[in-house]
Write a protein that holds these residues in place. Sequence first.
Motif, PDB file in Angstrom:
ATOM      1  N   PRO A  61      75.953  14.855  17.498  1.00 56.98           N
ATOM      2  CA  PRO A  61      75.198  14.281  18.622  1.00 56.98           C
ATOM      3  C   PRO A  61      73.740  14.023  18.260  1.00 56.98           C
ATOM      4  CG  PRO A  61      76.462  16.189  19.339  1.00 56.98           C
ATOM      5  CD  PRO A  61      76.559  16.146  17.853  1.00 56.98           C
ATOM      6  N   TRP A  62      73.174  13.029  18.922  1.00 59.46           N
ATOM      7  CA  TRP A  62      71.795  12.668  18.631  1.00 59.46           C
ATOM      8  C   TRP A  62      70.826  13.674  19.255  1.00 59.46           C
ATOM      9  CZ3 TRP A  62      67.255  11.550  21.142  1.00 59.46           C
ATOM     10  CH2 TRP A  62      66.233  11.013  20.324  1.00 59.46           C
ATOM     11  N   ASP A  64      75.897  22.547  16.133  1.00 57.53           N
ATOM     12  CA  ASP A  64      76.274  21.145  15.904  1.00 57.53           C
ATOM     13  C   ASP A  64      76.623  20.877  14.442  1.00 57.53           C
ATOM     14  OD1 ASP A  64      75.626  19.759  18.573  1.00 57.53           O
ATOM     15  OD2 ASP A  64      73.874  21.008  18.174  1.00 57.53           O
ATOM     16  N   VAL A  72      82.638   7.404  11.747  1.00 56.74           N
ATOM     17  CA  VAL A  72      84.015   7.719  12.149  1.00 56.74           C
ATOM     18  C   VAL A  72      84.843   8.087  10.921  1.00 56.74           C
ATOM     19  CG1 VAL A  72      83.913   6.215  14.154  1.00 56.74           C
ATOM     20  CG2 VAL A  72      84.707   5.291  11.981  1.00 56.74           C
ATOM     21  N   ILE A  73      85.869   8.865  11.166  1.00 56.73           N
ATOM     22  CA  ILE A  73      86.797   9.203  10.068  1.00 56.73           C
ATOM     23  C   ILE A  73      87.997   8.283  10.157  1.00 56.73           C
ATOM     24  CG2 ILE A  73      88.445  10.932   9.265  1.00 56.73           C
ATOM     25  CD1 ILE A  73      86.418  13.043   9.722  1.00 56.73           C
ATOM     26  N   ASP A  84      88.659  19.945  17.258  1.00 49.89           N
ATOM     27  CA  ASP A  84      87.968  18.817  16.625  1.00 49.89           C
ATOM     28  C   ASP A  84      86.774  18.457  17.501  1.00 49.89           C
ATOM     29  OD1 ASP A  84      87.487  16.995  14.657  1.00 49.89           O
ATOM     30  OD2 ASP A  84      89.045  15.584  15.243  1.00 49.89           O
ATOM     31  N   ARG A  85      85.867  17.702  16.972  1.00 47.04           N
ATOM     32  CA  ARG A  85      84.708  17.282  17.764  1.00 47.04           C
ATOM     33  C   ARG A  85      84.640  15.755  17.728  1.00 47.04           C
ATOM     34  NH1 ARG A  85      79.802  21.389  15.917  1.00 47.04           N
ATOM     35  NH2 ARG A  85      81.098  23.144  15.281  1.00 47.04           N
ATOM     36  N   PRO A  86      84.366  15.148  18.857  1.00 42.47           N
ATOM     37  CA  PRO A  86      84.233  13.680  18.828  1.00 42.47           C
ATOM     38  C   PRO A  86      83.003  13.293  18.008  1.00 42.47           C
ATOM     39  CG  PRO A  86      83.615  14.539  20.982  1.00 42.47           C
ATOM     40  CD  PRO A  86      84.099  15.707  20.187  1.00 42.47           C
ATOM     41  N   ARG A  87      83.113  12.183  17.321  1.00 44.83           N
ATOM     42  CA  ARG A  87      82.035  11.805  16.389  1.00 44.83           C
ATOM     43  C   ARG A  87      81.149  10.706  16.970  1.00 44.83           C
ATOM     44  NH1 ARG A  87      86.469  13.385  14.341  1.00 44.83           N
ATOM     45  NH2 ARG A  87      86.309  15.193  12.960  1.00 44.83           N
ATOM     46  N   ARG A  88      79.895  10.798  16.629  1.00 40.52           N
ATOM     47  CA  ARG A  88      78.920   9.819  17.117  1.00 40.52           C
ATOM     48  C   ARG A  88      79.141   8.494  16.387  1.00 40.52           C
ATOM     49  NH1 ARG A  88      73.259   8.575  16.042  1.00 40.52           N
ATOM     50  NH2 ARG A  88      73.454   9.731  14.095  1.00 40.52           N
ATOM     51  N   THR A  89      79.151   7.444  17.136  1.00 42.54           N
ATOM     52  CA  THR A  89      79.331   6.126  16.525  1.00 42.54           C
ATOM     53  C   THR A  89      78.075   5.750  15.735  1.00 42.54           C
ATOM     54  OG1 THR A  89      80.003   3.859  16.958  1.00 42.54           O
ATOM     55  CG2 THR A  89      78.464   4.825  18.504  1.00 42.54           C
ATOM     56  N   PRO A  90      78.166   5.078  14.643  1.00 35.71           N
ATOM     57  CA  PRO A  90      79.362   4.487  14.016  1.00 35.71           C
ATOM     58  C   PRO A  90      79.958   5.372  12.916  1.00 35.71           C
ATOM     59  CG  PRO A  90      77.428   3.583  12.972  1.00 35.71           C
ATOM     60  CD  PRO A  90      76.943   4.622  13.951  1.00 35.71           C
ATOM     61  N   ARG A 132      90.417  22.078  22.749  1.00 37.25           N
ATOM     62  CA  ARG A 132      89.588  20.872  22.542  1.00 37.25           C
ATOM     63  C   ARG A 132      88.587  21.078  21.412  1.00 37.25           C
ATOM     64  NH1 ARG A 132      87.699  18.097  28.139  1.00 37.25           N
ATOM     65  NH2 ARG A 132      89.282  18.948  29.525  1.00 37.25           N
ATOM     66  N   TRP A 133      88.302  22.348  21.088  1.00 43.50           N
ATOM     67  CA  TRP A 133      87.321  22.627  20.039  1.00 43.50           C
ATOM     68  C   TRP A 133      87.910  22.505  18.637  1.00 43.50           C
ATOM     69  CZ3 TRP A 133      82.156  23.837  21.057  1.00 43.50           C
ATOM     70  CH2 TRP A 133      81.841  23.964  22.416  1.00 43.50           C
TER      71      TRP A 133
END
Lengths: 437, 698
Positions: A239-240, A261, A436-437, A428-434, A425-426
């Motif tokens: 996250p930013w 983070d 991506v895996i 994995d963590r959603p990734r900030r664009t752009p 849900r933990w």
Amino acid sequence: MLAMTYDMKTHHFSRREFLKRSGLAGAALALPTIVPSTVFGANAPGNRITMGLIGMGLMMRSHHPIMLGRDEVQVLAVCDVDRSQRERAKAQTEKAYGAKQGIGAYKGCDAYNEYERVIERDDIDAVMVITPDHWHAMISLAAMKRGKDVYVQKPMTLTIREGRLMSDTAKQTGAILQVGSQQRSERAFRKACEIVRNGWIGKVHTIYTHLGEFPAPQTLPGEPVPDGLDYDRWLGPTPWYPYNRKRIEGNYGGGWRCFWDYGSRKNGDWGAHHFDIIQWALGMDDSGPVEFLPKGFKGAEYQSHVYADGTKVWKNHPVKDKQMIQFIGDKGEVLVSRGDQLETTPAGLKDRPLAPGDIHLYESRNHEGNWIECIRTRKQPICPAEIGHRTATVCHLNGIAERLNRPIKWDPAKEEIVGDAEASRWLDRPRRTPYVI
Amino acid sequence: MMKMPFLVFPVKRQSLVALVACLSFASAAFAGVEQTVNDLIPKLAAEKVEDRYAAQMELQGIALNAARPDAEVERAEVAKILAAKATDAAVPQPARVWMVRQLEYTGSGESVAALTALLAGEDAELKECARRALEKNPDPGATVSLRTALEKGGETPWRIGLIQSLGERGDAKSTAIIAPCLKSKETALTAASALGKIATDDAVTALWGAYVEGVPGAADGLVTAGNRHLLAGRKAAAKDLFERIYLTGAKASSNRATPAGKSPPASVQVRSAALIGRAAAEPKSARTFIISALEGGTPGLYSAAVTAATVAYGKPGASAMLAPMMVRLSPAAKSCVLRTLDRAAEKRIIDAASDPDPAVQSDAIERLGQVGTAASIPLLFQVATNGGVNSKAAAAALARVSGPGTDIAISRLAGEGDVRSRTVAIQALAQRNDPSASPALLKYAGESDPEVSRAACAALAKLGTDSQLDGLIQLVLAGKTPGAAAALQTVANRTADRSAAAQKIIAQTQSAEPRQLAPLLEVLALLGGNEALAAVSSFAGNIKPEVKDAAIRTLANWPDFSAHKALLVIVSDPNTQRTHSVLAIQAIARLVQSSEKEPAANRLEAAQGAMKAAGRDEEKKLLLSAFASVPDAKAAEAIKPFLNNPGLKNEAGLAAMALAESLPKGNRALARSLAQAVKEAGVSAEITQRADALLNKR
């Protein structure tokens, strides 16, 4: 630098295959001494393992000189999101090779901001990924898919799902991936694990290990981003937050390691070493614990995790004689630390040699050396992706239990959290664009 | 963290009355939560950024605790409160961001509308946070929101994020929107990855189209799709897909016909993955592919073929399948196969050890060390003794082979054959750590051949126990076995009963020839104890010069302070040779310095006695250092007189200052008086400076 273009493209006789066979041939043949042996030997320029180093910060400062000192390795590229770090590393590399070759102005190491530039180079065989944890999986996966071998710092991943992906990718691509849990390459830790694995201290029921504590994370005010730092890339998939020097600094006492983070704090830092050794000792390299209990649960003074047979691991519980790990069995004890420190009860166990029928664990005396050797032989290194993943899983689940402040039940076969959908849900963590895996 | 009464709320009460009571209570409790959140909002956006942390942790604690198992009502209520505040423009942005980040791990259907609204908002940070929260949201409505957002388009990074999210959620309905993104350089990789995760027929079709056109990431996307099929149990689909990737990816020059001849060759990594995936999907028919990969000309696939065999048939099955193929494989393929062969394939591994290729030989020998039995011993033995490049590896393998008959076979080899063979076998016995071999080793140690004897002594040093002590003593006494003394030392040093071992040696010393006595005395020094010391001391007065010399040298190397009295006797005897006297004084100086746990009086007495007898300045210097190591006033008194001795004043000054600087704080007066004495003696500028530094300390 590399004259194996044809091979790289056709894969009929790959560069690495050439490296392996030429290395062995070099050992088998007695060459005339008219020319230097290095011209035809395993370390001849064309036979060297060409390498890209990614992440030139604090941890790389120990790896970089080692790689520069290895005759069988040629560093072709360095990469860092901080211009000053990569330019320093480029200059250091070229100076070292210039001195080695007796030429003043060696030029042959490129410096990149983007790791993709390293990975896309066909003349690079292998990469070392020595970045903060949140970049490990993304870079390693891209490298393996591009046919590179990988040395990645511990813990191998930021999330458990990344680990499964990395392990599967290593298996499917045949990449030689070594995780930097280098205690596996220390004699005392191997011996300690052999003592436990062979049942010499009976059934192990309790293990104490000391990881220490980082300072609490902080909410930091923004500061101007220094010139030459690609801060967005430093954050990558996380996250930013506004830039602050304290957020990104490499620091054994904290720095970025303090922040959830970018890792699992001490669970992922020292846990990736000591939990790793515990996994090895218990023969759990393809499995793991079944329950994780946070500090304070039912009044517990220390965080712990439990294996299916009841063996309990206590984090930060005092360890006898201030050693790093203490295994307690029903017939004895093992105490082990870095610096080849090994004590046993009964005392004679530490010197007891293995018999042919005993369990002999993988022996490596040099972690980076083992990786280099395996790149040549295509054998599995001492700490491959599956082991790194299983250890990182222990680290991350301890971190999840700590953050959620509740026990977590784990199914190591299915790699699922049991009966807690939100905790799952933990994984994995959603990734900030752009990114991506 | 705030304590909330509903945390222990019994949600599954049967009683209607109780349920009503609980709901009323819960309603009041949730009002309390909302108030807490309201109270936290200003703190979450505190001007001083550092002050936000405590509020962030408190809010996180509330959200995560509410999302615990069996508390769905509570989770939904808390999420609803957070979602409402997150979309409230009156709430400061940093607080809203933090709330959305909690919803990432706790939100469900109740949060979707709020997150969707943020997705369409102007605030880039909130938008991105909302996208991530929707990606993790288990409610199907989240998928619809993300898909709708992608349909609306936007900047490339934004679309990349949405494609990634939809891929993670495996949204089949997004295929039509994502597939065109394969054509754009910026979005192709993400689109390929997402379509691979979606893995429907349409997604796979789109990926094939992209693969044929050489779109980056398309091949990886196809592999991902295959893996998704496997994970979901769609084995037939996985088989077809992996097989197609594997065959299509083969080079045009391959002798295997490819269904899509125009396709570019896939990388060896992609084909490896396809081969392994194909084997996992349908093991029964995987054999042909595995064989063809191993027999083909792509070394990069050999390792994949072996992995595929293991995946398909398990480790024993893979070994059984691959072993018969060995003979017809290339050296590189053989090396890969060897790593997976088990004990049942030992014969094949033994054959491979005679392969013309040195790498195959080496791999075979290493493998025999891991799985070999007695059947491997003749071959390993032959290689270990031939002096070739693999001799060392074969010797190491001999130490590891296990199973019935291995120890007996190696023991037999140790007792027969030529010297080299026997030596190798004896070394293997030592490496195998088999104590039952010790009696035989003792016998070999006494043999006349020096190589056999040396190897046996070295093995005994490793394996020998108290049972071999007598035998080793006899070998030492016989004086024909050079390695016996070292073995005796090592075995004696391991004994649990040092006194008994010493007595055994003492009993033999009386009849020992002078030349053989020295090693026995050295062992006594190693064992220590009063009996050993008395025995050695008695020899120090022996009339035979060799005996006397051996005893004095042994005493001079005695490991503990107990020898000081015997050493003082030697230095005090006017008839003692100069060499022996010097040795004894040096030993006393060493013992005084290293015996910190001994009473100071004893140490000083020893040093003073030696100082009286010391004739040369060299020994006096050593003894001055010894005095300096005893933190006592008498040591200071012993040093002081030498401060005025022209030949020794420098060492005396150094000793005095070392003593003064190491004295505990309680001896400050003594330290100062020593420093003063040093200063007055004017030994040297440097030492005077040290004295001044100490005197100037408060």
